[in-house]
Design a protein around this motif. Structure first.
Motif, mmCIF file in Angstrom:
data_model
loop_
_atom_site.group_PDB
_atom_site.id
_atom_site.type_symbol
_atom_site.label_atom_id
_atom_site.label_comp_id
_atom_site.label_asym_id
_atom_site.label_seq_id
_atom_site.Cartn_x
_atom_site.Cartn_y
_atom_site.Cartn_z
ATOM 1 N N PRO A 140 33.272 70.403 -0.707
ATOM 2 C CA PRO A 140 31.907 70.223 -0.211
ATOM 3 C C PRO A 140 31.614 68.754 0.090
ATOM 4 N N VAL A 141 30.873 68.507 1.153
ATOM 5 C CA VAL A 141 30.484 67.147 1.536
ATOM 6 C C VAL A 141 28.958 67.059 1.447
ATOM 7 N N VAL A 142 28.481 66.126 0.627
ATOM 8 C CA VAL A 142 27.041 66.019 0.344
ATOM 9 C C VAL A 142 26.573 64.613 0.683
ATOM 10 N N ASP A 143 25.411 64.508 1.331
ATOM 11 C CA ASP A 143 24.909 63.191 1.728
ATOM 12 C C ASP A 143 24.138 62.517 0.595
ATOM 13 N N GLU A 144 23.572 61.330 0.904
ATOM 14 C CA GLU A 144 22.901 60.545 -0.138
ATOM 15 C C GLU A 144 21.625 61.210 -0.640
ATOM 16 N N LEU A 145 21.110 62.219 0.100
ATOM 17 C CA LEU A 145 19.907 62.935 -0.325
ATOM 18 C C LEU A 145 20.228 64.188 -1.126
ATOM 19 N N GLY A 146 21.535 64.395 -1.382
ATOM 20 C CA GLY A 146 21.932 65.569 -2.161
ATOM 21 C C GLY A 146 22.002 66.844 -1.353
ATOM 22 N N ARG A 147 22.048 66.725 -0.022
ATOM 23 C CA ARG A 147 22.114 67.904 0.849
ATOM 24 C C ARG A 147 23.568 68.169 1.260
ATOM 25 N N LEU A 148 23.946 69.432 1.311
ATOM 26 C CA LEU A 148 25.276 69.783 1.821
ATOM 27 C C LEU A 148 25.259 69.604 3.343
ATOM 28 N N VAL A 149 26.182 68.772 3.842
ATOM 29 C CA VAL A 149 26.240 68.542 5.295
ATOM 30 C C VAL A 149 27.478 69.169 5.922
ATOM 31 N N GLY A 150 28.407 69.662 5.096
ATOM 32 C CA GLY A 150 29.594 70.297 5.636
ATOM 33 C C GLY A 150 30.642 70.488 4.561
ATOM 34 N N ALA A 151 31.847 70.849 5.022
ATOM 35 C CA ALA A 151 32.982 71.023 4.114
ATOM 36 C C ALA A 151 34.255 70.603 4.831
ATOM 37 N N VAL A 152 35.123 69.923 4.099
ATOM 38 C CA VAL A 152 36.428 69.524 4.640
ATOM 39 C C VAL A 152 37.469 70.514 4.142
ATOM 40 N N THR A 153 38.241 71.071 5.070
ATOM 41 C CA THR A 153 39.296 72.006 4.689
ATOM 42 C C THR A 153 40.657 71.328 4.778
ATOM 43 N N VAL A 154 41.634 71.935 4.120
ATOM 44 C CA VAL A 154 42.973 71.347 4.098
ATOM 45 C C VAL A 154 43.575 71.286 5.497
ATOM 46 N N ASP A 155 43.233 72.238 6.370
ATOM 47 C CA ASP A 155 43.772 72.182 7.729
ATOM 48 C C ASP A 155 43.163 71.035 8.513
ATOM 49 N N ASP A 156 41.881 70.688 8.220
ATOM 50 C CA ASP A 156 41.273 69.509 8.854
ATOM 51 C C ASP A 156 42.042 68.246 8.467
#
Length: 404
Positions: A369-385
């Motif tokens: 999971p990728v979360v910004d400075e406001l604590g919001r989920l902005v996306g996800a990085v997968t192993v294929d990425d």
């Protein structure tokens, strides 16, 4: 024995020991002034993005769903000679003449005229733009194969590759002559072309996108995953990228624009902005229904992210993640808020590629999971990425392990 080439596309190829070593992608012939073309061999894809030549003299059997060869297979990459023609790639969809009538080729039959000697003996043709009045005629009744045509069409080749996975079709497209590659791309539906573009090397992506009208190019970008669309746009000149973004539907362009603000080799630059996200009040049954959807990749389906509303990125407050194995162990009515894994911390969008790689490897994860400075989920990085960015730029062309 008579075999129609379109039925060979994708057929598994087996060595003498019975091990599958690849699949048929095309048949190579040599045109001969008025004589039935001699079949030289087959193009076989033996590993992702690597095509080799199987001489017809090595073929010992062609059966339903299998081609068996004898001897050793030369693993040198196939290179088409000037005197050779690819049946699927170059003959299908040609405009030819039969008994003075214009016809279109949709298949070609080859026949073993004596042991280990094959020739193209018949041609399947139809009249008009749609498949009207289909006929099978002898090679000698057809004229027009010796003419390089400007507008060859694409329906026959697309039909031959219809059941291919996007990655396989991308590989086939990459190996075609430039003119045919453009014709096929133009004839594909937007969603199919989007899937194929995601699997092509950047140079091919840019080349194909540049041949489309801007409005259609924008439509295709809308069908791509936002992270793949962002990667492609980053490779274009800034004015061109901005123009295409302006032509996209604002709702579809919004996640792409967000991804473009992050440097390419960071978590934000690699992530997808459309992971599976649900509120804590959703049930395990709902989560399983989401990850069962056909268009969700296995890496994305491996875990579900739990946030406060809204659940579209950027979401409400990020609460945690649950893995599909945990979901399978819980009663369907269990709320997701009760099955959060407390051991997985999110990463920030500015985390560099080496640190993202270490994070996934250290925790044995296929996505993060990728979360910004406001604590919001902005996306996800997968192993294929991550692998896309760790491998050499030309990895899609299969050259990383070439020993030529």
């Amino acid at each position: 024995m008579k075999i129609f080439v379109a039925r060979l596309a994708g057929t598994p190829v087996f060595d003498p020991a019975g091990d599958q070593i690849g699949r048929i992608r095309d048949v190579v012939v040599g045109l001969r002034n008025g004589q039935p073309p001699a079949v030289h061999g087959m193009v076989v894809e033996v590993q992702p993005r690597r095509r080799v030549f199987l001489p017809i003299t090595r073929v010992r059997g062609i059966e339903a769903g299998a081609v068996v060869f004898t001897g050793r297979l030369n693993m040198r990459r196939f290179e088409q000679r000037a005197t050779e023609t690819l049946v699927i790639g170059q003959m299908f969809d040609l405009q030819v003449t039969v008994a003075g009538q214009p016809m279109t080729v949709y298949d070609v039959a080859m026949e073993e005229v004596r042991q280990s000697t094959w020739q193209v003996t018949q041609v399947a043709v139809f009249k008009g733009k749609r498949r009207r009045e289909p006929r099978i005629v002898n090679w000698g009744e057809v004229s027009g194969f010796d003419i390089l045509q400007r507008d060859q069409g694409a329906a026959g080749l697309i039909a031959a590759f219809e059941t291919m996975r996007a990655a396989d079709l991308a590989s086939a497209l990459h190996e075609l002559p430039g003119k045919r590659r453009i014709e096929i791309a133009a004839a594909l539906d937007d969603d199919r072309l989007a899937d194929v573009l995601e699997e092509l090397p950047p140079a091919d992506q840019i080349g194909i996108l540049g041949t489309l009208q801007p409005e259609r190019a924008a439509d295709v970008l809308e069908e791509m995953d936002p992270d793949d669309a962002a990667d492609l746009l980053q490779d274009l000149p800034a004015p061109e990228a901005q123009h295409l973004l302006s032509l996209m539907d604002p709702q579809e362009a919004a996640p792409v624009r967000r991804l473009l603000i992050y440097p390419e080799l960071t978590a934000g630059g690699m992530m997808t902005s459309e992971p599976v996200v649900l509120p804590p009040s959703a049930t395990v049954a709902e989560a399983l229904a989401h990850i069962r959807q056909k268009d969700i990749t296995p890496a994305m389906a491996a875990q579900v992210y739990i946030t406060r509303m809204p659940t579209e990125t950027p979401t409400g407050s990020y609460l945690g993640v649950t893995h599909f194995q945990r979901l399978l162990r819980e009663p369907p009515s269990t709320l997701l808020g009760a099955v959060i894994d407390p051991s997985i911390d999110p990463i920030r969008p500015d985390l560099a590629l080496p640190q993202v790689t270490f994070y996934l490897a250290n925790y044995n994860l296929v996505a993060a999971p990728v979360v910004d400075e406001l604590g919001r989920l902005v996306g996800a990085v997968t192993v294929d990425d991550v692998l896309d960015h760790l491998l050499p730029e030309d990895w899609r062309e299969g050259d990383a392990h070439d020993d030529d």
